[in-house]
Scaffold this motif. Structure first.
Motif, mmCIF file in Angstrom:
data_model
loop_
_atom_site.group_PDB
_atom_site.id
_atom_site.type_symbol
_atom_site.label_atom_id
_atom_site.label_comp_id
_atom_site.label_asym_id
_atom_site.label_seq_id
_atom_site.Cartn_x
_atom_site.Cartn_y
_atom_site.Cartn_z
ATOM 1 N N CYS A 38 -39.846 21.908 -7.027
ATOM 2 C CA CYS A 38 -39.597 20.820 -7.970
ATOM 3 C C CYS A 38 -39.219 19.527 -7.251
ATOM 4 N N THR A 39 -39.661 18.397 -7.818
ATOM 5 C CA THR A 39 -39.223 17.092 -7.323
ATOM 6 C C THR A 39 -37.894 16.698 -7.967
ATOM 7 N N GLU B 25 -42.138 19.449 -11.650
ATOM 8 C CA GLU B 25 -42.918 19.870 -10.497
ATOM 9 C C GLU B 25 -44.276 19.194 -10.502
ATOM 10 N N PRO B 26 -44.827 18.960 -9.291
ATOM 11 C CA PRO B 26 -46.159 18.377 -9.230
ATOM 12 C C PRO B 26 -47.221 19.391 -9.668
ATOM 13 N N GLN C 189 -47.524 15.599 -13.214
ATOM 14 C CA GLN C 189 -46.266 16.342 -13.152
ATOM 15 C C GLN C 189 -46.084 17.157 -14.424
#
Length: 132
Positions: free
Chosen positions: A62-63, A80-81, A86
């Motif tokens: 996750c970003t 998450e990408p 996203q």
């Protein structure tokens, strides 16, 4: 303006009148809310066979990741990408109160306001007094 309350199995959510509601029946309750104006979709999978879609084990991909509370219940949220942008996912649940049945919601994000809309709707989740 809210169109009303929608039953998602173990609980309910509220959505603006611009969202259509669809619910299927399986071992868990699968369905989606679709914003009519542009097709933005919030998916849900709630109940016994839903599994937990977002948890500490998903944090590395996750970003953004946080443990929060929704409707007084513990929840994990992550962004998450994915191939074309996203995805935001939240899993809500107290395994004792919900008898190990989580409420999962996710959406593919196309613009910042999608995140805000997702959070406003998901934060209305309320657990029913005795599950289904």
């Amino acid at each position: 303006m809210y169109a009303g309350t929608h039953d998602v199995g173990l609980g309910t959510i509220e959505a603006p009148e611009d969202f259509g509601f669809e619910k299927g029946a399986t071992e868990s309750v699968l369905g989606k809310l679709t914003r009519r104006s542009d097709g933005f979709i919030i998916n849900f999978d709630v109940g016994g066979m839903a599994g937990i879609h977002m948890h500490d084990g998903e944090k590395a991909k996750c970003t953004f990741y946080r443990n929060i509370r929704v409707g007084g219940l513990p929840a994990s949220i992550g962004i998450e990408p994915i191939a074309n942008g996203q995805r935001i996912t939240i899993s809500i649940g107290d395994v004792v109160k919900m008898q190990e049945s989580p409420a999962n919601f996710w959406a593919d994000i196309r613009k910042d306001s999608d995140i805000a809309e997702f959070m406003l709707i998901v934060n209305t989740f309320k657990l029913k007094p005795h599950g289904r």
